[in-house]
Design a protein around this motif. Structure first.
Motif, PDB file in Angstrom:
ATOM      1  N   VAL A  47     -62.498  -8.516 -12.754  1.00  0.00           N
ATOM      2  CA  VAL A  47     -61.931  -7.877 -11.562  1.00  0.00           C
ATOM      3  C   VAL A  47     -61.225  -6.577 -11.929  1.00  0.00           C
ATOM      4  O   VAL A  47     -61.300  -5.589 -11.187  1.00  0.00           O
ATOM      5  N   CYS A  48     -60.566  -6.544 -13.068  1.00  0.00           N
ATOM      6  CA  CYS A  48     -59.911  -5.308 -13.497  1.00  0.00           C
ATOM      7  C   CYS A  48     -60.933  -4.234 -13.819  1.00  0.00           C
ATOM      8  O   CYS A  48     -60.744  -3.051 -13.484  1.00  0.00           O
ATOM      9  N   ARG A  49     -62.014  -4.638 -14.459  1.00  0.00           N
ATOM     10  CA  ARG A  49     -63.078  -3.691 -14.803  1.00  0.00           C
ATOM     11  C   ARG A  49     -63.802  -3.191 -13.555  1.00  0.00           C
ATOM     12  O   ARG A  49     -64.045  -1.986 -13.383  1.00  0.00           O
ATOM     13  N   ASP A  50     -64.134  -4.109 -12.643  1.00  0.00           N
ATOM     14  CA  ASP A  50     -64.969  -3.753 -11.504  1.00  0.00           C
ATOM     15  C   ASP A  50     -64.237  -2.928 -10.447  1.00  0.00           C
ATOM     16  O   ASP A  50     -64.878  -2.228  -9.662  1.00  0.00           O
ATOM     17  N   LEU A  51     -62.908  -3.009 -10.417  1.00  0.00           N
ATOM     18  CA  LEU A  51     -62.141  -2.264  -9.421  1.00  0.00           C
ATOM     19  C   LEU A  51     -61.401  -1.065 -10.020  1.00  0.00           C
ATOM     20  O   LEU A  51     -60.676  -0.368  -9.310  1.00  0.00           O
ATOM     21  N   ALA A  52     -61.581  -0.816 -11.324  1.00  0.00           N
ATOM     22  CA  ALA A  52     -60.936   0.331 -11.967  1.00  0.00           C
ATOM     23  C   ALA A  52     -61.358   1.619 -11.265  1.00  0.00           C
ATOM     24  O   ALA A  52     -62.500   1.743 -10.814  1.00  0.00           O
ATOM     25  N   PRO A  53     -60.422   2.570 -11.130  1.00  0.00           N
ATOM     26  CA  PRO A  53     -59.072   2.640 -11.717  1.00  0.00           C
ATOM     27  C   PRO A  53     -57.965   2.065 -10.827  1.00  0.00           C
ATOM     28  O   PRO A  53     -56.796   2.250 -11.123  1.00  0.00           O
ATOM     29  N   THR A  54     -58.335   1.383  -9.740  1.00  0.00           N
ATOM     30  CA  THR A  54     -57.318   0.820  -8.854  1.00  0.00           C
ATOM     31  C   THR A  54     -56.519  -0.257  -9.583  1.00  0.00           C
ATOM     32  O   THR A  54     -57.105  -1.129 -10.233  1.00  0.00           O
ATOM     33  N   PRO A  55     -55.191  -0.251  -9.483  1.00  0.00           N
ATOM     34  CA  PRO A  55     -54.389  -1.318 -10.101  1.00  0.00           C
ATOM     35  C   PRO A  55     -54.720  -2.671  -9.477  1.00  0.00           C
ATOM     36  O   PRO A  55     -54.937  -2.775  -8.267  1.00  0.00           O
ATOM     37  N   VAL A  56     -54.742  -3.696 -10.322  1.00  0.00           N
ATOM     38  CA  VAL A  56     -55.031  -5.059  -9.858  1.00  0.00           C
ATOM     39  C   VAL A  56     -53.838  -5.952 -10.177  1.00  0.00           C
ATOM     40  O   VAL A  56     -53.245  -5.853 -11.260  1.00  0.00           O
ATOM     41  N   LEU A  57     -53.497  -6.801  -9.232  1.00  0.00           N
ATOM     42  CA  LEU A  57     -52.381  -7.743  -9.360  1.00  0.00           C
ATOM     43  C   LEU A  57     -52.900  -9.124  -9.741  1.00  0.00           C
ATOM     44  O   LEU A  57     -53.915  -9.582  -9.209  1.00  0.00           O
ATOM     45  N   LEU A  58     -52.191  -9.794 -10.645  1.00  0.00           N
ATOM     46  CA  LEU A  58     -52.493 -11.174 -11.019  1.00  0.00           C
ATOM     47  C   LEU A  58     -51.396 -12.084 -10.505  1.00  0.00           C
ATOM     48  O   LEU A  58     -50.211 -11.866 -10.789  1.00  0.00           O
ATOM     49  N   ASN A  59     -51.801 -13.107  -9.753  1.00  0.00           N
ATOM     50  CA  ASN A  59     -50.872 -14.113  -9.250  1.00  0.00           C
ATOM     51  C   ASN A  59     -50.874 -15.292 -10.221  1.00  0.00           C
ATOM     52  O   ASN A  59     -51.800 -16.094 -10.229  1.00  0.00           O
ATOM     53  N   MET A  60     -49.821 -15.376 -11.035  1.00  0.00           N
ATOM     54  CA  MET A  60     -49.775 -16.404 -12.075  1.00  0.00           C
ATOM     55  C   MET A  60     -48.949 -17.589 -11.593  1.00  0.00           C
ATOM     56  O   MET A  60     -47.734 -17.643 -11.746  1.00  0.00           O
ATOM     57  N   VAL A  61     -49.658 -18.537 -10.966  1.00  0.00           N
ATOM     58  CA  VAL A  61     -49.035 -19.744 -10.425  1.00  0.00           C
ATOM     59  C   VAL A  61     -49.174 -20.855 -11.458  1.00  0.00           C
ATOM     60  O   VAL A  61     -50.271 -21.382 -11.669  1.00  0.00           O
ATOM     61  N   VAL A  62     -48.072 -21.194 -12.106  1.00  0.00           N
ATOM     62  CA  VAL A  62     -48.111 -22.281 -13.084  1.00  0.00           C
ATOM     63  C   VAL A  62     -48.417 -23.584 -12.343  1.00  0.00           C
ATOM     64  O   VAL A  62     -47.757 -23.927 -11.362  1.00  0.00           O
ATOM     65  N   GLY A  63     -49.460 -24.284 -12.791  1.00  0.00           N
ATOM     66  CA  GLY A  63     -49.887 -25.495 -12.101  1.00  0.00           C
ATOM     67  C   GLY A  63     -50.915 -25.229 -11.022  1.00  0.00           C
ATOM     68  O   GLY A  63     -51.366 -26.158 -10.351  1.00  0.00           O
ATOM     69  N   GLY A  64     -51.294 -23.941 -10.835  1.00  0.00           N
ATOM     70  CA  GLY A  64     -52.307 -23.585  -9.857  1.00  0.00           C
ATOM     71  C   GLY A  64     -53.703 -23.623 -10.463  1.00  0.00           C
ATOM     72  O   GLY A  64     -53.931 -24.185 -11.544  1.00  0.00           O
ATOM     73  N   ILE A  65     -54.648 -22.979  -9.791  1.00  0.00           N
ATOM     74  CA  ILE A  65     -56.046 -23.066 -10.222  1.00  0.00           C
ATOM     75  C   ILE A  65     -56.455 -21.941 -11.172  1.00  0.00           C
ATOM     76  O   ILE A  65     -57.540 -21.987 -11.756  1.00  0.00           O
ATOM     77  N   THR A  66     -55.610 -20.934 -11.341  1.00  0.00           N
ATOM     78  CA  THR A  66     -55.925 -19.833 -12.250  1.00  0.00           C
ATOM     79  C   THR A  66     -55.467 -20.174 -13.665  1.00  0.00           C
ATOM     80  O   THR A  66     -54.351 -20.659 -13.844  1.00  0.00           O
ATOM     81  N   PRO A  67     -56.319 -19.932 -14.679  1.00  0.00           N
ATOM     82  CA  PRO A  67     -55.900 -20.210 -16.059  1.00  0.00           C
ATOM     83  C   PRO A  67     -54.631 -19.444 -16.404  1.00  0.00           C
ATOM     84  O   PRO A  67     -54.464 -18.293 -15.991  1.00  0.00           O
ATOM     85  N   TYR A  68     -53.739 -20.089 -17.159  1.00  0.00           N
ATOM     86  CA  TYR A  68     -52.467 -19.443 -17.478  1.00  0.00           C
ATOM     87  C   TYR A  68     -52.684 -18.249 -18.398  1.00  0.00           C
ATOM     88  O   TYR A  68     -53.364 -18.333 -19.411  1.00  0.00           O
ATOM     89  N   LEU A  69     -52.085 -17.132 -18.004  1.00  0.00           N
ATOM     90  CA  LEU A  69     -52.073 -15.932 -18.839  1.00  0.00           C
ATOM     91  C   LEU A  69     -50.632 -15.471 -18.964  1.00  0.00           C
ATOM     92  O   LEU A  69     -49.900 -15.417 -17.971  1.00  0.00           O
TER      93      LEU A  69
END
Length: 320
Positions: A222-244
């Protein structure tokens, strides 16, 4: 923060008289530095984050629904609920940018515009608007319902129009960073979700927010495909996105990382245990060996006393 190995915007200087939105835009322009924003949901959690010298905060919608309504994140919080909470948090230190959840904008284009105007006038630096139906749910729950792409884009367009109207009236002083969020990844797939975000960017969104990613490859792409637009990551611990971690997110190309449950998670755990202890008759000990006065000091007691004295007040001449 005293020691921080994460390349972040924590070191960003704030120009005198600069608005919070301008500060957030400055942070986003810093190449290789990620904006790290802990999730806060009330005055206490915001104060504790500010005391740790975070240079950006995030007002979580889930936390607002929990703290103000005692309810899960199911779209029950109104615009008035969210604006009142965000306004209070933003006022605690107007120099520090606050990014606030604005859910779906709370209606059609006219309502979205009202929401954006209210957020701008409250000094909120950034907001995100999504493509779920008005009776939305947390992005990390299943079976979310979406509006058509045309409806989503009308929300973003209304947000941009409202911002530009206030910019024109204030000669550019009134501003807000518009973050376009899509929850369409689960039901429509990656390509369709990216297409929605790109169209939102084309009509004036400043930042992209792909909710509910489930793999690191999606996070990288997503960061690569939407560059140069800034991309936000929603880091929900215990959610469905892998922890970063913030550093890992920065390395993948994200420009903002929010941690919505940074304060809410510990409250569920520690306050629940404190209630169990109280119910069982256990002796209550001051957390961290701090008493009432020390807790109030964390909330700005000294600053309040100093202000009162500087104004000629006598309420605290003998201390507190």
């Amino acid at each position: 923060m005293a020691s921080n190995p994460i390349p972040s915007s924590q070191e960003t200087p704030k120009a005198a008289g600069q608005t919070a939105a301008a500060t957030l835009r400055q942070q986003l322009r810093q190449t290789g530095k990620i904006v790290m924003a802990p999730g806060v949901y009330d005055g206490l959690s915001a104060r504790l984050a500010l005391n740790e010298d975070f240079n950006c905060l995030y007002m979580t919608g889930a936390g607002t629904a929990a703290s103000r309504l005692g309810m899960p994140d199911l779209g029950c919080a109104t615009m008035d609920d969210m604006l009142a909470n965000a306004s209070m948090i933003a006022s605690l230190d107007p120099r520090i940018p606050l990014i606030a959840d604005a859910d779906t904008g709370y209606g059609g284009p006219l309502m979205v515009a009202r929401t954006v105007r209210g957020y701008i006038r409250a000094g909120i630096a950034g907001l995100h608007i999504e493509d779920q139906v008005v009776t939305k749910r947390c992005g990390h729950l299943a079976n979310k319902e979406l509006v058509d792409e045309t409806v989503f884009l009308s929300r973003i367009r209304a947000a941009v129009m409202a911002r530009e109207e206030l910019r024109a009236l204030s000669e550019g002083v009134q501003d807000i960073v518009i973050i376009a969020r899509t929850d369409s990844l689960e039901s429509l797939g990656y390509e369709a979700a990216i297409a929605r975000l790109q169209k939102a960017i084309d009509i004036g969104a400043d930042v992209a927010f792909l909710e509910g990613m489930t793999t690191r490859d999606q996070c990288r792409n997503v960061c690569r495909d939407l560059a140069p637009t800034p991309v936000l990551l929603n880091m929900v611990v215990g959610g469905i996105t892998p922890y970063l971690s913030a550093k890992e997110a920065n390395d993948l190309g994200f420009r903002i990382i929010i941690f919505p449950a940074a304060a809410l998670g510990p409250v569920f755990e520690h306050v629940a245990q404190a209630m169990k202890n109280l119910k069982s008759g256990a002796i209550q000990k001051p957390p961290g060996n701090r008493g009432v006065r020390e807790h109030f000091m964390l909330l700005g007691l000294k600053e309040c006393m100093d202000f009162d004295a500087a104004a000629g007040g006598v309420s605290f001449t003998r201390g507190a």
